[in-house]
Enzyme design. Structure first.
Site, PDB file in Angstrom:
ATOM      1  N   GLY A  90       0.834  -1.186   0.000  1.00 16.85           N
ATOM      2  CA  GLY A  90       0.000   0.000   0.000  1.00 16.85           C
ATOM      3  C   GLY A  90       0.870   1.238   0.000  1.00 16.85           C
ATOM      4  O   GLY A  90       2.075   1.171  -0.255  1.00 16.85           O
TER       5      GLY A  90
ATOM      6  N   SER B 278      32.675   2.681 -30.758  1.00 15.93           N
ATOM      7  CA  SER B 278      32.039   1.627 -29.928  1.00 15.93           C
ATOM      8  C   SER B 278      32.272   1.890 -28.445  1.00 15.93           C
ATOM      9  O   SER B 278      33.035   1.170 -27.798  1.00 15.93           O
ATOM     10  CB  SER B 278      32.528   0.240 -30.337  1.00 15.93           C
ATOM     11  OG  SER B 278      33.939   0.153 -30.386  1.00 15.93           O
TER      12      SER B 278
ATOM     13  N   GLY C 142       6.296   1.340   1.284  1.00 13.20           N
ATOM     14  CA  GLY C 142       5.223   2.070   0.637  1.00 13.20           C
ATOM     15  C   GLY C 142       5.698   3.181  -0.275  1.00 13.20           C
ATOM     16  O   GLY C 142       4.977   3.605  -1.167  1.00 13.20           O
TER      17      GLY C 142
ATOM     18  N   GLY D 282      42.985   7.685 -34.026  1.00 14.27           N
ATOM     19  CA  GLY D 282      43.783   7.078 -35.090  1.00 14.27           C
ATOM     20  C   GLY D 282      43.320   5.693 -35.486  1.00 14.27           C
ATOM     21  O   GLY D 282      44.055   4.959 -36.164  1.00 14.27           O
TER      22      GLY D 282
ATOM     23  N   ASP E  44       2.954   4.907   5.128  1.00 15.37           N
ATOM     24  CA  ASP E  44       2.351   5.113   6.445  1.00 15.37           C
ATOM     25  C   ASP E  44       0.894   4.656   6.510  1.00 15.37           C
ATOM     26  O   ASP E  44       0.077   5.231   7.217  1.00 15.37           O
ATOM     27  CB  ASP E  44       2.451   6.598   6.853  1.00 15.37           C
ATOM     28  CG  ASP E  44       2.288   6.779   8.360  1.00 15.37           C
ATOM     29  OD1 ASP E  44       2.661   5.853   9.106  1.00 15.37           O
ATOM     30  OD2 ASP E  44       1.776   7.834   8.786  1.00 15.37           O
TER      31      ASP E  44
ATOM     32  N   SER F 268      40.957   4.554 -37.649  1.00 16.33           N
ATOM     33  CA  SER F 268      40.815   4.315 -39.089  1.00 16.33           C
ATOM     34  C   SER F 268      42.172   4.292 -39.791  1.00 16.33           C
ATOM     35  O   SER F 268      42.411   3.468 -40.688  1.00 16.33           O
ATOM     36  CB  SER F 268      39.922   5.397 -39.713  1.00 16.33           C
ATOM     37  OG  SER F 268      38.610   5.317 -39.193  1.00 16.33           O
TER      38      SER F 268
END
Length: 640
Positions: A41, A552, A123, A483, A44, A485
């Site tokens: 529920g 990535s 709760g 670097g 309190d 590629s």
């Protein structure tokens, strides 16, 4: 005056009487049914006080506990009452200081008619995940409502979750009736309000009752303060409510295999908890997902063989044939197999502070199986107040939504509504090992059952043999400007000069074609890498050495690609360049645009980069030229 020997005899007699009482107690309670229930529920509403009252009234508190409880109650002050029952359950110091429940507290108690395990769940909305944990094994839910406040959002959320998780025995306990003068009209209005909500989510039956955990009204005895209420007390209902045990026994037989029991060379059995149905020697059974069949020869337990075993019992089954069966498989009757699939629609309860990332691989644990799973973007999120379906791109903490998920392999399953053991699952983060979500499988996607692997006569080994090389994926990862590629291009040139068959997949080039529909959000980055991984895998099937140059940024996605390939074929190459140096190079001017806000979600600036923890090759570009790096990588590859 007693002699020492007489005193000793008296002690022995007393010990014997105590032992006899304990034995009698154990025998008396051994064959009682067990009811697991939760209290839930809003904040309190009196959940902890109610459980404390149940423990107290069932005389499950020892004298020293009672004395300590009375002392603690005086410290916190309790509206003129000697005992604050909530302190029996709120065991954490933070809970007592704040007067709230934070974690799930489990308590055991028993009456002359039944044994109970009760979970007191928090709760607060931020602890909804704890409530789901407590509800996952419950047979009954006591939903408390503060009579002064009525039905609140969290009341609806907990009621929805209890129903979603499959709890069909619900008690609506309108608590703190003493604070509204036991007003019947107010009670009836609350019950009517909740009944309207319950009907809207498919709850057809619940038991309402007016109570006061503080005063004890209608807890164990009918209260003179509510002469207008003629229903059962809470304890009477808990003692007599029918459990689902018989219903589970009537369902088809299902046993998820927990482990292979092989104590010696003369015995081999398959152990697990029967999720549903009945099994006995002579039954023809089928093991899924393999589909292998055999016959049960023995049903073994610690106390000896059984002529029959039913749902809820832990057993070891022995077969007439030596068939393959291991942890995670599911044993069924041969003529009543369960479904097997790898794509599903599921309801998800997100339980992590970090939002769901569509496409990211998680561990999915269902029954005794653990398998990699990926979630698509949610189809919708459910508003627990209006039950409206909201369009969302992700799920935040405590959100409930529906999404499609894909597994790395097919598993035996049943819809959660039919079998909680084979339809309920949790999702676990692969790196933190934290549970991030709970879910319920609704149904398999038709394409998952209609799409099958086609056997091919020319295998990847044949193709690799024709090329005279070992297929591999050289996965270059690092910041933009590191670097990657440049080095990957040099490596491919050197391999081509050596007569190797290669193909280079570059991040920018791929985004001009295959992945031109993807942006740079976290979800799109994940999908970008997933697609590249699938393409790289197909190319290695063709026998090629594949080079990929992508930022990535996430470890989980790089590990996903590794998992697609045979062991040893994924070679992670970390081009380790500090951010300051990469930004200084800024060949494409991307860092400048990112710093000015023109490029949102740029890795290293406002999107994280998770460096490899143990790459196969690490290139330090602050001390090594691109040419030297390429020579090192080719040398390492040839050494393999």
């Amino acid at each position: 005056m007693s002699t020492p020997s007489t005193t000793q005899d008296s002690v022995y007699q007393t010990d014997a009487l105590i032992a006899a009482d304990i034995d009698a107690y154990l025998v008396r309670h051994q064959h009682k049914s067990l009811l697991r229930f939760i209290t839930c529920g809003s904040v309190d509403d009196g959940k902890s006080t109610l459980i404390g009252r149940l423990l107290y009234d069932s005389k499950m508190i020892f004298e020293d506990q009672l004395a300590a409880l009375e002392a603690d109650s005086k410290k916190v002050g309790t509206q003129g009452q000697e005992i604050d029952f909530a302190l029996l359950v709120d065991g954490l110091a933070a809970e007592r200081e704040q007067g709230i429940t934070i974690d799930v507290a489990y308590r055991f108690f028993a009456t002359e008619k039944r044994k109970f395990i009760v979970a007191d769940t928090p709760g607060h909305e931020q602890y909804t995940r704890n409530m789901v944990t407590g509800a996952s094994t419950a047979d009954l839910a006591v939903i408390l409502i503060d009579a002064r406040k009525g039905v609140l959002t969290q009341t609806r959320r907990h009621g929805y979750l209890a129903h979603l998780i499959g709890i069909r025995n619900l008690v609506l306990a309108v608590n703190k009736m003493d604070l509204i003068g036991y007003d019947q009209a107010r009670y009836d209005a609350i019950v009517d309000d909740y009944r309207a909500f319950a009907k809207s989510i498919g709850i057809t039956h619940f038991v309402p009752m007016p109570i006061s955990g503080f005063k004890g009204d209608n807890i164990t005895a009918p209260s003179p303060n509510t002469p207008w209420y003629t229903g059962p007390t809470l304890m009477a209902h808990l003692e007599t409510v029918e459990l689902d045990t018989m219903a589970d026994q009537a369902k088809p037989f299902r046993l998820p295999v927990q482990w292979v029991n092989r104590p010696n060379l003369d015995f081999r059995g398959f152990a697990g908890l029967i999720a549903s149905g009945v099994v006995k020697p002579g039954d023809a059974v089928r093991v899924l997902p393999s589909g292998k069949t055999s016959t049960v020869t023995r049903v073994v337990t610690f106390d000896g063989d059984l002529p029959q075993a039913v749902a809820g019992q832990s057993v070891t089954l022995c077969f007439a044939d030596e068939i393959d069966c291991s942890r995670g498989d599911v044993i069924t009757k041969a003529e009543e197999p369960t479904q097997v699939a790898d794509q599903f629609e599921a309801t998800i309860v997100w339980m992590n502070d970090e939002a769901l990332v569509p496409g990211r691989p998680y561990w999915l644990k269902i029954g005794t199986q653990t398998v990699t799973a990926r979630l698509q973007a949610p189809e919708y999120q459910i508003n627990v107040n209006t039950l409206e379906h909201l369009a969302v791109k992700t799920l935040e903490l405590n959100a409930i939504g529906v999404a499609k998920l894909t597994l790395e392999r097919a598993i035996p399953f049943e819809p959660y509504a039919d079998n909680r053991a084979l339809g309920g699952f949790i999702l676990i983060d692969k790196f933190s090992n934290a549970t991030v979500a709970a879910g319920m499988l609704q149904f398999s996607l038709r394409r998952a059952q209609n799409v099958h692997w086609q056997a091919l006569d020319v295998t990847r080994e044949v193709r690799a043999g024709l090329k005279g090389q070992q297929p591999s994926v050289l996965w270059f990862t690092g910041l933009s400007g590191s670097g990657k590629s440049t080095i990957a291009n040099l490596v491919e040139k050197k391999l081509a000069h050596l007569g190797k068959h290669t193909f280079l997949l570059d991040g920018d080039n791929i985004r001009h074609g295959l992945n031109k529909d993807l942006g740079f959000t976290q979800a799109d980055r994940i999908e970008n890498i997933r697609r590249i991984g699938e393409v790289a895998r197909l190319m290695t099937d063709a026998g090629l050495i594949v080079l990929t140059a992508f930022i990535s940024p996430f470890r989980a996605e790089r590990e996903l690609v590794r998992s697609m390939l045979p062991a040893g074929e994924f070679i992670e190459i970390f081009i380790d360049t500090p951010l300051a140096i990469a930004e200084k190079r800024d060949v494409k001017g991307l860092y400048k645009k990112a710093r000015s806000g023109e490029l949102p979600n740029f890795t290293g600036i406002d999107s994280p980069y998770e460096a490899p923890e143990s790459p196969q090759i690490r290139i330090d570009t602050t001390s090594m030229s691109a040419e030297a790096a390429a020579d090192l990588i080719v040398s390492r590859l040839l050494d393999r």
